[in-house]
Scaffold this active site. Structure first.
Site, mmCIF file in Angstrom:
data_model
loop_
_atom_site.group_PDB
_atom_site.id
_atom_site.type_symbol
_atom_site.label_atom_id
_atom_site.label_comp_id
_atom_site.label_asym_id
_atom_site.label_seq_id
_atom_site.Cartn_x
_atom_site.Cartn_y
_atom_site.Cartn_z
ATOM 1 N N HIS A 246 -25.579 76.726 -42.095
ATOM 2 C CA HIS A 246 -26.244 75.470 -42.462
ATOM 3 C C HIS A 246 -27.216 75.154 -41.326
ATOM 4 C CE1 HIS A 246 -23.721 74.630 -45.896
ATOM 5 N NE2 HIS A 246 -22.637 74.799 -45.168
ATOM 6 N N ASP A 277 -28.260 77.207 -45.984
ATOM 7 C CA ASP A 277 -29.359 76.302 -46.325
ATOM 8 C C ASP A 277 -30.119 75.973 -45.048
ATOM 9 O OD1 ASP A 277 -27.486 74.387 -45.331
ATOM 10 O OD2 ASP A 277 -26.990 73.681 -47.339
HETATM 11 O O1 G3I Z 1 -15.256 64.007 -57.135
HETATM 12 C C1 G3I Z 1 -15.872 62.778 -56.719
HETATM 13 C C2 G3I Z 1 -16.363 61.989 -57.920
HETATM 14 O O2 G3I Z 1 -15.248 61.632 -58.701
HETATM 15 C C3 G3I Z 1 -17.120 60.746 -57.434
HETATM 16 O O3 G3I Z 1 -17.690 60.108 -58.507
HETATM 17 C C4 G3I Z 1 -18.241 61.144 -56.488
HETATM 18 C C5 G3I Z 1 -18.943 59.955 -55.881
HETATM 19 O O4 G3I Z 1 -19.624 60.289 -54.707
HETATM 20 O O5 G3I Z 1 -17.685 61.915 -55.410
HETATM 21 C C6 G3I Z 1 -17.054 63.098 -55.827
HETATM 22 O O6 G3I Z 1 -16.596 63.796 -54.712
HETATM 23 C C7 G3I Z 1 -17.586 64.448 -53.925
HETATM 24 C C8 G3I Z 1 -17.301 65.945 -53.937
HETATM 25 O O7 G3I Z 1 -18.206 66.613 -53.085
HETATM 26 C C9 G3I Z 1 -17.407 66.552 -55.325
HETATM 27 O O8 G3I Z 1 -18.697 66.391 -55.836
HETATM 28 C C10 G3I Z 1 -17.522 63.902 -52.533
HETATM 29 O O9 G3I Z 1 -17.947 62.548 -52.501
HETATM 30 C C11 G3I Z 1 -18.418 64.709 -51.612
HETATM 31 O O10 G3I Z 1 -18.171 64.312 -50.280
HETATM 32 C C12 G3I Z 1 -18.106 66.188 -51.721
HETATM 33 O O11 G3I Z 1 -19.020 66.907 -50.923
HETATM 34 C C13 G3I Z 1 -18.724 68.255 -50.706
HETATM 35 C C14 G3I Z 1 -18.482 68.520 -49.230
HETATM 36 O O12 G3I Z 1 -18.241 69.895 -49.037
HETATM 37 C C15 G3I Z 1 -17.313 67.756 -48.671
HETATM 38 O O13 G3I Z 1 -17.203 68.007 -47.293
HETATM 39 C C16 G3I Z 1 -19.909 69.077 -51.155
HETATM 40 O O14 G3I Z 1 -20.097 68.920 -52.558
HETATM 41 C C17 G3I Z 1 -19.681 70.529 -50.815
HETATM 42 O O15 G3I Z 1 -20.839 71.260 -51.095
HETATM 43 C C18 G3I Z 1 -19.370 70.648 -49.323
HETATM 44 O O16 G3I Z 1 -19.163 71.970 -48.985
HETATM 45 C C19 G3I Z 1 -18.833 72.234 -47.622
HETATM 46 C C20 G3I Z 1 -18.005 73.488 -47.594
HETATM 47 O O17 G3I Z 1 -16.886 73.340 -48.429
HETATM 48 C C21 G3I Z 1 -17.570 73.851 -46.184
HETATM 49 N N1 G3I Z 1 -18.714 73.916 -45.293
HETATM 50 C C22 G3I Z 1 -19.572 72.753 -45.300
HETATM 51 C C23 G3I Z 1 -20.042 72.443 -46.725
HETATM 52 C C24 G3I Z 1 -21.004 71.310 -46.723
HETATM 53 O O18 G3I Z 1 -20.373 70.118 -46.357
#
Ligand code: G3I
Length: 355
Positions: A246, A277
């Site tokens: 990243h 990214d």
């Molecule tokens: O599921 C809920 C949903 O019910 C709600 O409406 C919505 C509102 O914001 O949130 C949803 O949850 C989100 C989840 O992704 C699913 O979409 C969380 O807020 C959000 O924080 C979460 O983010 C993810 C993140 O990891 C968490 O740390 C990203 O999509 C995901 O791409 C990201 O991936 C991580 C890798 O696993 C590890 N390395 C870093 C990378 C980037 O952070």
């Protein structure tokens, strides 16, 4: 349109001549340079395969209803990673109650598109279910919980996934262990245990440790190097190190990436760029997009230069579904396709590097 016999002969001769000229390198128009085959441009996956590598993308369940999006996802890539669907909060929402529906949906789509799956992730301090984070654990309590989680999930996907990110983000920036619930309760040995348990559950899956900010040689990647060396010496089933990559334009390019990949290869470990990214401070300008393209090109070249760097995965392929704007205010435009699913300079730079 009907053609006369002499006209058909002339057409055949012209076609044959064109083939000879392209093969001889005499004709080098844009189509020939891009490796076009029968008028169809090769995909990133096809270009990567010619080097024995894969080119992958993360995806997430809510995006799968977006048909133009899934079309490109299915066409361009040969490796898929679920961005959230295989994480602990999604797969064991209540203790001992497993739900693999999200991961299954993505595995099914990948199979339909003849793609492999890099599975992500079994042990991570983030996105854990409430039942796990809302209480304290003794080592004797947590060990069987961790083992059961790992083995139930890995067994479920046995034979269906290429690799697992077994432990994610285990170290701090200075190379000390991150004080997660697993480390604090079980000590550093939780990593070797997790790898052994995963290996028992699927002996054919490649098992990875995965982290960010370990692209360059430095304290954090040194910690992985030391741990990997120790684990290999102990015969622990570790097969690869995942460098998330990243990157951010404002922090500079990790110029020691290739050296770093090489030192892990010397430990007989695979490496992969697992969550690539390249974000920037918005607005995106032509200049920043050009610099971003250079970084994508350089990363791709670094992976191709090291035999055991097995492939590259972008952390979703389009700015439409990037995690960046939600996490870093005022930043974004990090991926090779823009929000309208149009290829950016970065996309062409990757093609060029794979070319
Ligand atoms: O599921 C809920 C949903 O019910 C709600 O409406 C919505 C509102 O914001 O949130 C949803 O949850 C989100 C989840 O992704 C699913 O979409 C969380 O807020 C959000 O924080 C979460 O983010 C993810 C993140 O990891 C968490 O740390 C990203 O999509 C995901 O791409 C990201 O991936 C991580 C890798 O696993 C590890 N390395 C870093 C990378 C980037 O952070």
């Amino acid at each position: 349109m009907r053609t006369t016999a002499p006209a058909r002969t002339r057409l055949r001769l012209a076609g044959a001549l064109a083939t000879v000229l392209v093969a001889a390198g005499v004709v080098t128009g844009p189509a020939a340079q891009a490796g076009e085959q029968h008028g169809k441009q090769r995909t990133l996956a096809e270009l990567a395969q010619r080097h024995g590598r894969y080119f992958g993308s993360a995806t997430d369940n809510p995006e799968l209803t977006d048909t133009p999006y899934t079309k490109i996802l299915g066409d361009e890539f040969d490796m898929i990673t679920p961005g959230n669907g295989m994480k602990w909060y999604a797969t064991e929402p209540q203790q001992g109650v497993f739900d693999f529906s999200k991961g299954d949906e993505i595995v099914k789509l990948a199979r339909k598109n003849h793609q492999r799956v890099r599975a992500h992730t079994l042990v991570w301090h983030s996105q854990l279910p409430d039942w796990l984070t809302s209480r304290t654990w003794t080592a004797d309590e947590l060990r069987p919980v961790l083992k059961k989680h790992i083995q139930t999930e890995v067994r479920h996907y046995r034979g269906k996934v290429y690799a697992w990110d077994v432990v994610n983000e285990a170290f701090n920036e200075d190379g000390t262990y991150r004080e997660t619930v697993f480390y604090k309760t079980l000590g550093p040995g939780y990593i070797a245990d997790a790898l052994r348990w995963a290996h028992q559950a699927d002996p054919h899956a490649k098992l990875y440790l995965n982290d960010y900010n370990i692209e360059a040689v430095g304290p954090k990647s040194d910690a992985y190097y030391a741990l990997a060396k120790e684990l290999k010496a102990q015969g622990v089933p570790l097969h690869g190190i995942g460098l998330q990559a990243h990157l951010a334009l404002q922090y500079g390019y990790p110029t020691t990436l290739e050296d770093n990949l090489r030192r892990f290869a010397r430990l007989r470990l695979d490496t992969a760029l697992t969550e690539v990214d390249v974000r920037m401070l918005l607005p995106a300008t032509e200049e920043k997009l050009a610099q971003q393209a250079d970084w994508y090109r350089d990363m791709t070249k670094a992976c191709l230069a090291v035999r055991r760097c097995v492939g590259i995965t972008v952390w979703d392929y389009t700015d439409k579904y990037s995690w960046i704007p939600d996490f870093f205010e005022g930043q974004g435009a990090a991926l090779p396709w823009d929000e309208q699913l149009r290829p950016k300079p970065a996309y062409h730079a990757i093609r060029e590097a794979l070319g």
